[in-house]
Design a protein around this motif. Sequence first.
Motif, PDB file in Angstrom:
ATOM      1  N   LYS A 267       0.855  -1.316   0.030  1.00 46.94           N
ATOM      2  CA  LYS A 267      -0.055   0.060  -0.055  1.00 46.94           C
ATOM      3  C   LYS A 267       0.962   1.380   0.068  1.00 46.94           C
ATOM      4  O   LYS A 267       0.415   2.375  -0.787  1.00 46.94           O
ATOM      5  CB  LYS A 267      -0.735  -0.150   1.257  1.00 46.94           C
ATOM      6  N   ASN A 367       1.624  -9.266  16.055  1.00 47.13           N
ATOM      7  CA  ASN A 367       2.040 -10.010  14.909  1.00 47.13           C
ATOM      8  C   ASN A 367       3.379  -9.968  14.691  1.00 47.13           C
ATOM      9  O   ASN A 367       3.866 -10.973  14.331  1.00 47.13           O
ATOM     10  CB  ASN A 367       1.134  -9.605  13.718  1.00 47.13           C
ATOM     11  N   ASP A 407       5.291   2.524  11.253  1.00 47.12           N
ATOM     12  CA  ASP A 407       3.825   2.446  11.194  1.00 47.12           C
ATOM     13  C   ASP A 407       2.926   3.396  12.192  1.00 47.12           C
ATOM     14  O   ASP A 407       2.120   3.988  11.856  1.00 47.12           O
ATOM     15  CB  ASP A 407       3.513   0.864  11.373  1.00 47.12           C
ATOM     16  N   CYS A 411       0.148   5.884  11.451  1.00 44.20           N
ATOM     17  CA  CYS A 411      -1.311   5.783  12.080  1.00 44.20           C
ATOM     18  C   CYS A 411      -1.636   7.198  12.797  1.00 44.20           C
ATOM     19  O   CYS A 411      -2.910   7.483  12.734  1.00 44.20           O
ATOM     20  CB  CYS A 411      -1.323   4.633  12.898  1.00 44.20           C
TER      21      CYS A 411
END
Length: 435
Positions: A267, A367, A407, A411
């Motif tokens: 993305k 994760n 990230d 975010c």
Amino acid sequence: MKRSEAASTTFAEVAVDAGPAAGSLGQPSRQGRFAALTLPILLPLLVYYLWLSLDSNGGAAIIPRSGAELISLVRNIPTPTPFAAVMFIAWFSFQAALQALLPGRRVVAPMASNPGGLEYRLNGWLAWWTTWACFSALVAFGWLSPTLLADNFGALLSTANIVAFALSVYLVWRTRHKAQWRSRGVDRFFMGSELNPRIGDFDLKLFLEARPGLIGWCVLDVSLLAKQYELNGAVSASMLLVVAFQVFYVADYFFHEEAILSTWDIKHERLGWMLCWGDLVWVPFVYSLQAVYLLHHPVALSPLAIVGLMVLNSAGYVTFRMANLQKLRFRQDPSAPIWGRPPEIIKTPSGNPLLASGCWGMSRHLNYFGDLLMGLAWCLACGFDQPLVYFYIVFFTLLLVHRERRDDAHCAGAYGTAWEAYRRRVPWRIVPWVY
Ligand code: NDP
């Protein structure tokens, strides 16, 4: 929209400040430019160094003590052979043909490069099995030696380097008429220009992210295992475990292929040298280094150690997969129960809610933790004789720590106060109660 994991890598991101959200057009920082100038030279040398140390120096890091020793080290860098070039091009073309021709489910995924969404034909699972069926048939008929790749590892590595550089130049050339990219100088080569470049409906990034490199990693692993059998008449438990863990990891990736469409790489990362080289060189030739080491240094594992490693790898896998699936399902249906209870939701101004329970209530990237546990199991299977076999887990920890911060910044920008509320609700970045 499904969302889960990329088994591919943005290895160089550890050293790079790509500027604002990587897909955007902000000018690269000085640090970014420095990385763009140095990493395309240093990283290929690092891969050769690791390979030469693990393959032909007993697994110990080579430390040249004189100029002559340094020159001899450099001379050991393998040259690409015509045979390796033919093998690599055949492999690359075969994987491209599988992606272009095999049937697959059509999925439209929203992408920043195309707000209306891009259509993908997902046939990775079929390509994975077709590859193994062809590989097995060629070996069974005696047309292909299973040790061919192991025997030509060095020459293939050099060939892969050349192909990665050539592809990166092609990606620059594709955008030669676009003024907004020309101003970015070397960053245009290093980080790339386009987010989702295509030739017709053939998606170059999806291809490079997964097919030649990721499947290539497993095929190299299996070839190294076959080589050990050829040399010793037996395969060590450590080699079997490492290869089985890694093949399972990649098979699982293809089984959940749709998940890659919502990863950071697909993305937000532009396709340039960093991704091309990472996908074609770093993933297959560095991720298989445990098998390279074990080829000549079989590690005897006690039954207890074998069970311990299986438990560690399984725990990592369950954590990694559960976290990724929870987010995937949440994105598809935000009201679906998590661990049998209604999900805890943080509403955001963009309308894309955040999940704050289940794995995503334990840490903001559980994760990554699962992925790290698996990587640790792969390294531990190589024993404790040579610290260099732990290169993978050290590198991967740096990569994921850095990626989590990237990230997080992304975010924070995208979700504003909702992300702050999520940070307060879930203070741990990767490892619950630790980090
Ligand atoms: P994630 O799959 O964790 O995706 C992060 C994104 O998920 C965010 O940008 C945001 O995207 C969304 N998100 C974050 N928190 C929440 C939440 N609480 N609720 C809902 N959505 C949320 O990251 P990656 O793409 O980096 O990694 C995917 C997998 O790939 C990981 O399992 C990682 O371990 C693995 N990986 C493996 C590598 C390897 O070399 N083997 C290399 C790198 C990664 P949005 O706002 O768009 O929804």
